[in-house]
Design an enzyme around this catalytic site. Structure first.
Site, PDB file in Angstrom:
ATOM      1  N   ASP A 175      73.253   7.775  41.314  1.00 19.98           N
ATOM      2  CA  ASP A 175      73.006   7.842  42.758  1.00 19.98           C
ATOM      3  C   ASP A 175      73.867   6.860  43.535  1.00 19.98           C
ATOM      4  O   ASP A 175      73.955   5.683  43.175  1.00 19.98           O
ATOM      5  CB  ASP A 175      71.551   7.501  43.079  1.00 19.98           C
ATOM      6  CG  ASP A 175      70.580   8.560  42.632  1.00 19.98           C
ATOM      7  OD1 ASP A 175      70.992   9.722  42.500  1.00 19.98           O
ATOM      8  OD2 ASP A 175      69.404   8.224  42.418  1.00 19.98           O
TER       9      ASP A 175
ATOM     10  N   GLU B  11      73.482   6.112  47.583  1.00 17.27           N
ATOM     11  CA  GLU B  11      72.759   6.432  48.811  1.00 17.27           C
ATOM     12  C   GLU B  11      73.151   5.413  49.880  1.00 17.27           C
ATOM     13  O   GLU B  11      73.005   4.199  49.672  1.00 17.27           O
ATOM     14  CB  GLU B  11      71.252   6.410  48.570  1.00 17.27           C
ATOM     15  CG  GLU B  11      70.789   7.465  47.572  1.00 17.27           C
ATOM     16  CD  GLU B  11      69.293   7.410  47.336  1.00 17.27           C
ATOM     17  OE1 GLU B  11      68.639   8.467  47.416  1.00 17.27           O
ATOM     18  OE2 GLU B  11      68.775   6.305  47.057  1.00 17.27           O
TER      19      GLU B  11
ATOM     20  N   GLU C 291      70.810  10.933  36.051  1.00 20.56           N
ATOM     21  CA  GLU C 291      71.206  10.949  37.462  1.00 20.56           C
ATOM     22  C   GLU C 291      72.002   9.685  37.768  1.00 20.56           C
ATOM     23  O   GLU C 291      71.707   8.610  37.234  1.00 20.56           O
ATOM     24  CB  GLU C 291      69.960  11.017  38.347  1.00 20.56           C
ATOM     25  CG  GLU C 291      70.215  11.167  39.832  1.00 20.56           C
ATOM     26  CD  GLU C 291      68.912  11.352  40.607  1.00 20.56           C
ATOM     27  OE1 GLU C 291      68.958  11.149  41.839  1.00 20.56           O
ATOM     28  OE2 GLU C 291      67.866  11.661  40.003  1.00 20.56           O
TER      29      GLU C 291
END
Length: 283
Positions: A116, A118, A114
């Site tokens: 990310d 954010e 993953e």
């Protein structure tokens, strides 16, 4: 689009735009985000619309007290560059999280990769925090956080993930802010085998997102909107004579091209506010 109108604040705020988009999409076969992504949750809290000039198709994700919304790319990729223009929730965005991330499908959580990005909302007048993390073979805890050098809610800015066999680079308006090198030869896992889709979402995380969860979402300010446009995906290109990027010889410098190391150092020196490598209390 749903056959019945949901009774949500998101719908009532965007119903006129949604009606316009139905007409536009029916009349024109446009190769925009509408063709490249799928809404995967909160379809009653997402809308496509055109900008005032009619040049750009924009996806709006909405969050109210019932739920938010999210999408992913129709295609999954192994090594690619992803560029997306994004405009965040304005004003009091405390408690909200807007995301861009890469994630595989049908991979057990203990083994998943993953990448990310954010965007952690804040109270009016306080800056957003860009929270980044990278998982490989189920192992994360590689957080780095940044303060952006502009107001990301005042207009669109381009956020990029450039993933190749040697490194993962995160860029903001073309400026590299993070580069995670492949160091598998030293026992550090790196995403090398899981095809991943690009995801985006807007959701409530007021238990942790703003000032460690001390500031909660003010639902009197809802609905909240984040806007996405111009998704571009470029497959990784190997050098001449190499069949695909994964076959690139270990000693090759092909994937070192294009990374401005000086710009990376300047951005990190000026805008990084947290680095997991320097957190002596955790590690």
């Amino acid at each position: 689009m749903a056959s019945s109108l949901p009774s949500s604040s998101c719908w009532h705020s965007m119903v006129l735009v949604a009606m316009l988009v139905v007409v536009v999409v029916d009349q024109m076969a446009m190769a925009y985000m509408y063709d490249d992504i799928e809404i995967v949750w909160g379809d009653d809290h997402s809308f496509f619309y055109m900008d005032d000039a009619g040049d750009d198709e924009i996806l709006a994700l909405c969050l109210d007290q019932t739920h938010g919304s999210g999408f992913h790319s129709k295609e999954a990729y192994l090594y690619a560059r992803f560029d997306v223009d994004l405009m965040l929730v304005p004003d009091n965005s405390a408690g909200t999280v807007t995301t861009l991330y890469l994630m595989p499908e049908d991979v057990p959580w203990d083994y998943h990769d993953e990448v990310d990005l954010e965007f952690l909302g804040n109270v009016t007048g306080e800056p957003y925090t860009l929270h980044t993390n990278i998982f490989a073979n189920g192992v994360g805890n590689r957080e780095e956080q940044f303060r952006l050098w502009f107001d990301p809610a005042a207009g669109f800015h381009t956020y990029s993930i450039d993933w190749n066999p040697k490194r993962i680079t995160i860029l903001v308006d073309g400026v590299p802010i993070r580069s995670f090198r492949n160091k598998e030869e030293h026992g550090v896992p790196f995403p090398t085998w899981q095809k991943m889709r690009l995801h985006g979402s807007l959701w409530n995380a007021d238990d942790w997102a703003t000032q460690g969860g001390r500031v909660k979402t003010d639902w009197s300010e809802a609905p909240f909107f984040a806007h996405y446009r111009n998704l571009r995906v470029s497959w990784c290109r190997p050098p001449p004579g190499v069949a695909w990027c994964g076959d690139e010889p270990p000693g090759s410098t092909w994937f070192d091209r294009g990374l401005d190391a000086a710009a990376l150092r300047r951005a990190r020196d000026a805008h990084m506010i947290y680095d997991y490598c320097k957190d002596v209390q955790r590690y």
